[in-house]
Structures are given as C-alpha cells and as structure tokens.
Design an enzyme around this catalytic site. Structure first.
Site, mmCIF file in Angstrom:
data_model
loop_
_atom_site.group_PDB
_atom_site.id
_atom_site.type_symbol
_atom_site.label_atom_id
_atom_site.label_comp_id
_atom_site.label_asym_id
_atom_site.label_seq_id
_atom_site.Cartn_x
_atom_site.Cartn_y
_atom_site.Cartn_z
ATOM 1 N N THR A 33 1.287 42.683 17.750
ATOM 2 C CA THR A 33 0.518 41.968 18.796
ATOM 3 C C THR A 33 -0.211 42.958 19.694
ATOM 4 O O THR A 33 -1.317 42.681 20.153
ATOM 5 C CB THR A 33 1.411 41.043 19.648
ATOM 6 O OG1 THR A 33 2.505 41.803 20.182
ATOM 7 C CG2 THR A 33 1.940 39.880 18.839
ATOM 8 N N PHE A 40 2.738 34.760 14.875
ATOM 9 C CA PHE A 40 2.653 33.443 14.252
ATOM 10 C C PHE A 40 2.598 32.327 15.286
ATOM 11 O O PHE A 40 1.983 31.297 15.083
ATOM 12 C CB PHE A 40 3.884 33.275 13.357
ATOM 13 C CG PHE A 40 3.678 32.327 12.233
ATOM 14 C CD1 PHE A 40 2.671 32.537 11.310
ATOM 15 C CD2 PHE A 40 4.502 31.226 12.092
ATOM 16 C CE1 PHE A 40 2.485 31.665 10.264
ATOM 17 C CE2 PHE A 40 4.325 30.349 11.043
ATOM 18 C CZ PHE A 40 3.311 30.567 10.125
ATOM 19 N N GLN A 106 7.857 42.129 7.422
ATOM 20 C CA GLN A 106 7.316 40.813 7.053
ATOM 21 C C GLN A 106 5.809 40.806 7.259
ATOM 22 O O GLN A 106 5.140 39.848 6.918
ATOM 23 C CB GLN A 106 7.921 39.734 7.949
ATOM 24 C CG GLN A 106 9.428 39.639 7.850
ATOM 25 C CD GLN A 106 9.987 38.755 8.948
ATOM 26 O OE1 GLN A 106 10.070 37.545 8.801
ATOM 27 N NE2 GLN A 106 10.363 39.354 10.057
ATOM 28 N N HIS A 126 6.395 40.251 2.386
ATOM 29 C CA HIS A 126 5.423 39.162 2.259
ATOM 30 C C HIS A 126 4.072 39.635 1.747
ATOM 31 O O HIS A 126 3.061 38.971 1.937
ATOM 32 C CB HIS A 126 5.269 38.445 3.609
ATOM 33 C CG HIS A 126 6.521 37.732 4.031
ATOM 34 N ND1 HIS A 126 6.775 37.331 5.318
ATOM 35 C CD2 HIS A 126 7.613 37.357 3.313
ATOM 36 C CE1 HIS A 126 7.958 36.744 5.377
ATOM 37 N NE2 HIS A 126 8.487 36.755 4.181
ATOM 38 N N CYS A 137 -2.796 38.445 -14.466
ATOM 39 C CA CYS A 137 -2.477 39.749 -15.076
ATOM 40 C C CYS A 137 -2.043 40.784 -14.042
ATOM 41 O O CYS A 137 -1.615 41.881 -14.397
ATOM 42 C CB CYS A 137 -3.651 40.275 -15.890
ATOM 43 S SG CYS A 137 -4.994 40.936 -14.892
ATOM 44 N N CYS A 159 -10.686 37.132 -11.927
ATOM 45 C CA CYS A 159 -10.331 38.491 -12.334
ATOM 46 C C CYS A 159 -11.378 39.069 -13.300
ATOM 47 O O CYS A 159 -11.777 38.403 -14.251
ATOM 48 C CB CYS A 159 -8.966 38.463 -13.011
ATOM 49 S SG CYS A 159 -8.439 40.062 -13.643
HETATM 50 P P1 NAD Z 1 6.851 35.415 14.571
HETATM 51 O O1 NAD Z 1 5.447 35.209 15.094
HETATM 52 O O2 NAD Z 1 7.604 34.222 14.111
HETATM 53 O O3 NAD Z 1 7.712 36.139 15.686
HETATM 54 C C1 NAD Z 1 7.192 37.225 16.423
HETATM 55 C C2 NAD Z 1 8.144 37.463 17.587
HETATM 56 O O4 NAD Z 1 7.730 38.648 18.240
HETATM 57 C C3 NAD Z 1 8.129 36.337 18.614
HETATM 58 O O5 NAD Z 1 9.449 35.889 18.839
HETATM 59 C C4 NAD Z 1 7.521 36.994 19.874
HETATM 60 O O6 NAD Z 1 8.156 36.561 21.043
HETATM 61 C C5 NAD Z 1 7.817 38.460 19.643
HETATM 62 N N1 NAD Z 1 6.818 39.378 20.212
HETATM 63 C C6 NAD Z 1 5.460 39.298 20.129
HETATM 64 N N2 NAD Z 1 4.886 40.379 20.681
HETATM 65 C C7 NAD Z 1 5.904 41.163 21.162
HETATM 66 C C8 NAD Z 1 5.946 42.397 21.837
HETATM 67 N N3 NAD Z 1 4.817 43.092 22.139
HETATM 68 N N4 NAD Z 1 7.158 42.904 22.190
HETATM 69 C C9 NAD Z 1 8.309 42.224 21.895
HETATM 70 N N5 NAD Z 1 8.323 41.041 21.237
HETATM 71 C C10 NAD Z 1 7.130 40.515 20.859
HETATM 72 O O7 NAD Z 1 6.729 36.544 13.437
HETATM 73 P P2 NAD Z 1 7.653 36.838 12.178
HETATM 74 O O8 NAD Z 1 9.087 36.682 12.557
HETATM 75 O O9 NAD Z 1 7.160 38.109 11.626
HETATM 76 O O10 NAD Z 1 7.302 35.667 11.163
HETATM 77 C C11 NAD Z 1 5.943 35.269 11.008
HETATM 78 C C12 NAD Z 1 5.436 35.198 9.568
HETATM 79 O O11 NAD Z 1 3.995 35.190 9.594
HETATM 80 C C13 NAD Z 1 5.821 36.388 8.760
HETATM 81 O O12 NAD Z 1 6.254 35.903 7.556
HETATM 82 C C14 NAD Z 1 4.539 37.223 8.552
HETATM 83 O O13 NAD Z 1 4.353 37.488 7.186
HETATM 84 C C15 NAD Z 1 3.401 36.340 8.997
HETATM 85 N N6 NAD Z 1 2.524 37.003 10.026
HETATM 86 C C16 NAD Z 1 2.156 38.320 9.875
HETATM 87 C C17 NAD Z 1 1.370 38.936 10.848
HETATM 88 C C18 NAD Z 1 0.968 40.387 10.672
HETATM 89 O O14 NAD Z 1 0.975 40.873 9.555
HETATM 90 N N7 NAD Z 1 0.637 41.101 11.752
HETATM 91 C C19 NAD Z 1 0.948 38.219 11.972
HETATM 92 C C20 NAD Z 1 1.346 36.862 12.085
HETATM 93 C C21 NAD Z 1 2.129 36.269 11.093
HETATM 94 ZN ZN ZN Z 2 -6.364 39.197 -14.437
#
Ligand code: NAD
Ligand code: ZN
Length: 256
Positions: A33, A40, A106, A126, A137, A159
């Site tokens: 973030t 999410f 994740q 993920h 493929c 592809c």
């Molecule tokens: P989530 O959004 O469910 O949880 C993120 C958590 O981080 C929240 O509880 C929030 O309060 C906390 N948070 C946010 N910023 C923070 C900070 N600066 N300091 C401390 N805490 C902070 O995310 P998740 O558990 O990773 O699950 C979400 C799913 O969505 C995953 O499967 C992921 O693949 C995907 N996703 C990925 C991204 C990315 O790649 N950056 C972004 C969004 C969602």
């Molecule tokens: Zn292919």
C-alpha cells in the site's frame, strides 16, 4: 501480546529477528500500500469495483477474456511506476544476508523481485501479474507484446505457439493453486523458527493456513498488521502498526 506503540514494536521485532535462526516472511497486499497499490479492502479499490472473473468463465468465454484483459491493463495503468517500499527493501536485505530463509507472498505485483529477493527464496502463491502465460502449453508471454496486439485487435490474446488462451500469470478465483509453490511454502513454514506475517488480513485460504502450520510445528508467530486478524489469538506477538516505520528499524545491516 498485542503491541501498538511504534518504539516498543520496533524493539520487539528486532529481538524476534535477532533471536531466530531461520525466518519466514509471509506478505500480503498491506506491504504494497505504501507503494501506492491499494490492498484488497480499500474502498473503491479497482480490485473490488468489479466482481472477479472466475477461472472457468475466463477459459470458457472469449468475452470474459476480453473483459479480464481490459481490466488488467486499466489496473496496470493506474499503478504504473509503483516501486518497492522500505518494507520490501528490508525483507530483501534480510533474505540476501541469510537471516530470512524464505519469502512467501500473496502479492502479484512483482515488487519482491524488484527489490532483489533472491529467486530461490521467493514463493509466489498467487502468481505474478507482470507477465502472462498460455493456459494450454504454459509458454510465457510478455505484456509488452500482448498489449499492443490486444488493443489493435480487440480480441483476447492467443498463444503464439499453440493458439491456447493467454492469461495474466496470476491465480484467479476457482483456479488451482500452484503445486510447486504450495509445497515449497509448506516446507518453509514447517522448517522455520520464526514466521512473520506482514500486511495480510489472513482471511484468504489456503494461503492463510501457513501461519498456523508454522506455529503448530513449533515456530514463533509474529503478526504485523494495522488491523486485527482472525489469527491474532494464535500469535506469540501482534504488532498493530504501519509496516514502513516498523520495518525501517531492521535496515542498514542492524540485524545481519
Ligand atoms: P488484504 O487486502 O486482505 O489485507 C491487507 C491487510 O494489510 C489489511 O488487513 C490492512 O489493514 C493491512 N495494511 C494495509 N496497509 C498497511 C500498512 N501500510 N501497514 C500495516 N498494515 C497494512 O490482502 P491479502 O491478505 O494479501 O489478501 C488479498 C488478496 O488479493 C491476495 O490474495 C492478493 O493476491 C491479492 N492482492 C494483491 C495485491 C498486490 O499484489 N499488491 C493487492 C491487492 C490484492
Ligand atoms: Zn500455448
């Protein structure tokens, strides 16, 4: 124990890392973030504006594939230029110097690679949204080549080797988890003596099973998140803080 005060949290996290022989870092969207990529749950986040397109719909329907790619590129545009945060940098440093044995993420944003986590220590549960692959493929396709073709034709990319559907290399709802990564993550969770979950709501399964697996195998469990999580009661330590200010205490070789 739950700690909310930053200075105490920094001291405790430093102690935990110094006292551990083998650390696993488990990261979620909260780590990114500060890079400007919403997690999410943020209101209005592009992740939640649309109902996700399930894997089967993507496979079965050319229209669903076109819509998935349209959204994918819109999202890429809005997060273009995102750079690794201090949290990513510290984790990469600890992984390079050996203290951190594995980084299980994740996240699909590629920022752990960009910050220099050695490839053999990185486990992407993920997938990765910075490239694409063929569902039939497995051939890798670069977005820089997929995008102009998509925008010129308006058709979902196929592809170049086998004609199969090309998809962003992320795991969609309904898509099987990657077996090799799940095995590597399970092994890392069972072998570590400290498991730090940072920036994850710990509600997305099966990924959210790894913290408990590590704890049940004897590791200490530390949860770093600004909000409560359903696993807080299992943790040895909960640091309810912002990741950047907290992790910055671990930089500059202090724990290597
Ligand atoms: P989530 O959004 O469910 O949880 C993120 C958590 O981080 C929240 O509880 C929030 O309060 C906390 N948070 C946010 N910023 C923070 C900070 N600066 N300091 C401390 N805490 C902070 O995310 P998740 O558990 O990773 O699950 C979400 C799913 O969505 C995953 O499967 C992921 O693949 C995907 N996703 C990925 C991204 C990315 O790649 N950056 C972004 C969004 C969602
Ligand atoms: Zn292919």
């Amino acid at each position: 124990m739950i700690v909310t005060e930053l200075h105490e949290a920094r001291a405790r996290l430093t102690d935990e890392i110094l006292n551990a022989l083998s650390v696993v870092m488990f990261t979620g969207a909260g780590l990114s973030t500060e890079a400007g990529i919403p997690d999410f749950r943020s209101p209005g986040s592009l992740w939640t504006v649309h109902k996700p397109i399930p894997f089967e719909a993507f496979r079965a329907s050319p229209a669903a594939r076109v819509e998935a790619w349209r959204r994918k590129f819109a999202m890429d545009d809005s997060y273009a230029g995102a750079r690794p945060t201090i949290g990513h940098a510290v984790i990469a440093e600890l992984a390079r110097t050996g203290r951190v044995g594995a980084v299980i993420t994740q996240n699909i944003d590629g920022l752990h690679q960009a910050s220099g986590v050695p490839e053999h220590k990185l486990i992407e549960l993920h997938g990765n949204g910075t490239y694409a692959s063929c569902l039939d493929c497995g051939l890798r396709h670069e977005l820089a080549e997929v995008r102009p073709r998509f925008e010129a034709s308006g058709e979902a990319p196929a592809c170049r080797a086998c004609g199969g559907p090309v998809k962003s290399a992320t795991i969609s709802f309904g898509q099987a988890m990657p077996e090799r990564e799940m095995r590597r993550a399970a092994k890392a969770a069972l072998e570590c003596d400290l498991f730090v979950a940072a920036g994850s709501s710990l509600v997305v399964h099966p990924a959210a099973g790894f913290p408990s697996a590590a704890r049940n195998a004897g590791a200490r469990l530390v949860i770093v998140n600004r909000e409560p999580t359903p696993l807080d009661h299992e943790a040895d330590l909960v640091l309810r803080c912002e990741i950047g200010p907290l992790f910055s205490v671990l930089s500059a070789g202090g724990t290597s």
